[in-house]
Motif scaffolding. Structure first.
Motif, PDB file in Angstrom:
ATOM      1  N   VAL A 360     -20.944  31.171 -11.018  1.00 29.12           N
ATOM      2  CA  VAL A 360     -22.010  31.706 -11.837  1.00 29.12           C
ATOM      3  C   VAL A 360     -22.518  30.567 -12.927  1.00 29.12           C
ATOM      4  CG1 VAL A 360     -22.860  33.442 -13.621  1.00 29.12           C
ATOM      5  CG2 VAL A 360     -21.064  34.178 -11.954  1.00 29.12           C
ATOM      6  N   ASP A 361     -23.607  29.997 -12.513  1.00 23.53           N
ATOM      7  CA  ASP A 361     -24.336  28.957 -13.209  1.00 23.53           C
ATOM      8  C   ASP A 361     -24.886  29.644 -14.527  1.00 23.53           C
ATOM      9  OD1 ASP A 361     -25.607  27.070 -14.353  1.00 23.53           O
ATOM     10  OD2 ASP A 361     -26.345  26.116 -12.320  1.00 23.53           O
ATOM     11  N   VAL A 362     -24.448  29.492 -15.872  1.00 21.13           N
ATOM     12  CA  VAL A 362     -25.169  30.054 -16.946  1.00 21.13           C
ATOM     13  C   VAL A 362     -26.471  29.562 -17.360  1.00 21.13           C
ATOM     14  CG1 VAL A 362     -24.653  30.328 -19.557  1.00 21.13           C
ATOM     15  CG2 VAL A 362     -22.530  30.522 -17.840  1.00 21.13           C
ATOM     16  N   GLY A 367     -32.094  30.510 -17.567  1.00 18.20           N
ATOM     17  CA  GLY A 367     -33.462  30.129 -17.004  1.00 18.20           C
ATOM     18  C   GLY A 367     -34.058  31.057 -16.487  1.00 18.20           C
ATOM     19  N   HIS A 368     -33.407  32.159 -15.873  1.00 17.50           N
ATOM     20  CA  HIS A 368     -34.184  33.191 -15.199  1.00 17.50           C
ATOM     21  C   HIS A 368     -34.100  34.432 -16.240  1.00 17.50           C
ATOM     22  CE1 HIS A 368     -33.979  29.938 -12.318  1.00 17.50           C
ATOM     23  NE2 HIS A 368     -35.153  30.379 -11.810  1.00 17.50           N
ATOM     24  N   SER A 369     -34.104  34.686 -17.136  1.00 13.56           N
ATOM     25  CA  SER A 369     -33.855  35.554 -18.110  1.00 13.56           C
ATOM     26  C   SER A 369     -34.860  35.735 -19.398  1.00 13.56           C
ATOM     27  CB  SER A 369     -32.340  35.602 -18.830  1.00 13.56           C
ATOM     28  OG  SER A 369     -31.483  35.501 -17.907  1.00 13.56           O
ATOM     29  N   GLY A 415     -29.654  32.535  -6.032  1.00 12.41           N
ATOM     30  CA  GLY A 415     -29.223  32.520  -7.339  1.00 12.41           C
ATOM     31  C   GLY A 415     -30.004  33.697  -8.213  1.00 12.41           C
ATOM     32  N   PHE A 416     -30.180  33.158  -9.423  1.00 13.29           N
ATOM     33  CA  PHE A 416     -30.601  34.339 -10.328  1.00 13.29           C
ATOM     34  C   PHE A 416     -32.071  34.159 -10.124  1.00 13.29           C
ATOM     35  CE2 PHE A 416     -26.604  33.527 -12.327  1.00 13.29           C
ATOM     36  CZ  PHE A 416     -26.257  34.865 -12.869  1.00 13.29           C
TER      37      PHE A 416
END
Length: 478
Positions: A360-362, A367-369, A415-416
């Motif tokens: 999981v890349d925080v 960046g997508h939140s 990812g996200f």
């Protein structure tokens, strides 16, 4: 009067299914159940394009001892019928499991998310795949990309075989054979697999509107009288309407099965004559929760669990938690480990075992939140505590928080940026700091109280993640 009787899944799947010692998990946990000497892997001859269809009967016929040793996959050309050359050193087995998921799953046709992950980046989900026309799908993808069983015209044997496929993944993952699945199962399906009850909190995560309208009012003090007044009914009974399956709501994947779909369904035998009271309303809400989650796939779910528990008995999953504890040593106390069922190995652990622990890349997550309310200094302060807390977690802890927030133990490819709806952090500025975080997995949203420090936020988040994995006194409303 109800014309169909709802039998809760946890009662429908008898206690006798898969509980005899001699299962592969017994051997893995404490050995000695039978000798492994001279056993061979299960040879499976499967046809490309119809892997599950061609493997199902062979899976059902395989003995447990051979299943434990592993699979030896031989692919047969769909056109010529000839076996393909090659030796299965593990790669063909991994391909076998991935192919099964692809063939038995219907992927919803959702619109691509806006922004960078829009049409230019390709479709958000694959188009519907019905085993290339060779059979109806057994899984259906929910809007959050997790999988739940679907109704089909296939006989129960296919669902039993599918349950055994997932049990094999668990067994081989425990043997460190690098077997994982590229998808996440529904959090509710995982709970059934580890023998945990479905509670109102699970419904709230899936559908906050249904929870508020049909359950929250019941659970408050004097809620039964309040609901009678709202509904204009003199009495309420242990029955559910077709709408209680959520089939018209976003995220619903279940259909009424059997009988007249316009008729109410008894939540338990004799439910049409049993009145809901303040004394039994918690039982009513618990039964309604389970009905909402799996009312349309009860028989399919029962068959799937039968297959899974024949190889991985539910009463041994608590012992599994103890065996995976690095600090565990010494002789095995079978009774103590079996008694630990509800205290150790939970649905989140099973999800991570099936899919593997993701990286999981925080920074990608952040960046997508978005944060709500935006441009509010207090909300931004709590958000900073959140990202700082996540950044210091290990991979497994981050994966569990991800699963708590989104219901997924495996991110979509990309990812996200491909998570839809995008993750949102909502800070309830006027909430009590004693309140635990709340997740709405259908919206990929987490609500936080205005915690004063990172230590306080860390304590509350990890407690919420743990509470979500094990039953508690407040589980029905948490």
């Amino acid at each position: 009067l109800a014309r169909r009787a709802w039998v809760p899944v946890r009662r429908w799947v008898s206690d006798g299914l898969g509980t005899s010692f001699g299962s592969p998990l017994d051997v893995l946990l404490w050995g000695g159940a039978f000798s492994m000497t001279g056993l061979h892997k299960v040879p499976l001859q499967v046809t490309r394009g119809a892997v599950f269809e061609s493997a199902a009967e062979q899976i059902l016929a395989a003995d447990h001892a051979s299943v434990f040793r592993g699979l030896n996959i031989l692919y047969r050309d769909a056109e010529t019928g000839e076996l393909e050359p090659g030796v299965d050193a593990g790669g063909l087995t991994r391909e076998f499991f991935s192919a099964i998921i692809s063939e038995v799953t219907t992927w919803a046709e959702l619109e691509s998310p806006p922004g960078p992950a829009g049409p230019a980046a390709g479709p958000f989900l694959r188009r519907q795949n019905s085993a290339r026309g060779r059979g109806q799908p057994l899984f259906k993808a929910l809007p959050d990309n997790s999988l739940m069983l679907a109704r089909s015209g296939r006989p129960p044997m296919y669902y039993i075989a599918l349950g055994k496929v997932f049990a094999m993944v668990v067994l081989y993952a425990l043997k460190d054979e690098s077997i994982t699945l590229p998808v996440s199962l529904s959090s509710c399906l995982l709970k059934f697999m580890v023998g945990r009850p479905i509670v109102a909190g699970d419904v709230r995560a899936l559908d906050p509107i249904f929870f508020k309208n049909r359950m929250e009012s019941f659970l408050m003090e004097g809620g039964v009288s309040f609901m009678k007044e709202i509904l204009g009914e003199e009495r309420l009974y242990f029955v559910a309407c077709p709408e209680d399956l959520g089939q018209s709501r976003e995220g619903a994947s279940f259909e009424v099965g059997g009988g007249d779909p316009n008729e109410p369904t008894e939540l338990l035998p004799g439910g049409a004559q049993r009145e809901v009271t303040e004394a039994n309303k918690h039982e009513y809400v618990a039964l309604l929760s389970e009905f909402y989650v799996c009312g349309g796939v009860r028989q399919q779910l029962g068959a799937f669990l039968r297959g899974f528990h024949e190889l991985v008995p539910v009463h041994l999953l608590g012992a599994l938690a103890t065996s995976l504890d690095p600090g565990h040593a010494g002789a095995v106390d079978h009774q103590a480990q079996e008694a630990a069922l509800l205290g150790g190995f939970g649905s989140k652990d099973l999800g991570l075992l099936l899919t593997g622990v993701p990286e999981v890349d925080v920074s990608d997550w952040r960046g997508h939140s978005s944060v709500d309310p935006p441009e509010n200094s207090s909300a931004q302060r709590v958000a900073e505590l959140w990202w700082s807390f996540l950044g210091d977690l290990g991979d497994e802890e981050k994966a569990k928080v991800l699963q708590f927030c989104t219901g997924l133990s495996h991110l979509p490819a990309g990812g996200f940026s491909r998570l839809y709806p995008p993750f949102k952090l909502v800070v309830k500025l006027h909430a009590s700091r004693a309140q635990l975080p709340t997740a709405h997995t259908c919206f990929n949203t987490v609500e936080l109280a205005p915690y004063a420090s990172r230590a306080e936020l860390s304590e509350k988040v990890m407690l919420a993640v743990t509470e979500g994995a094990a039953p508690s006194a407040s589980a029905e409303t948490a």
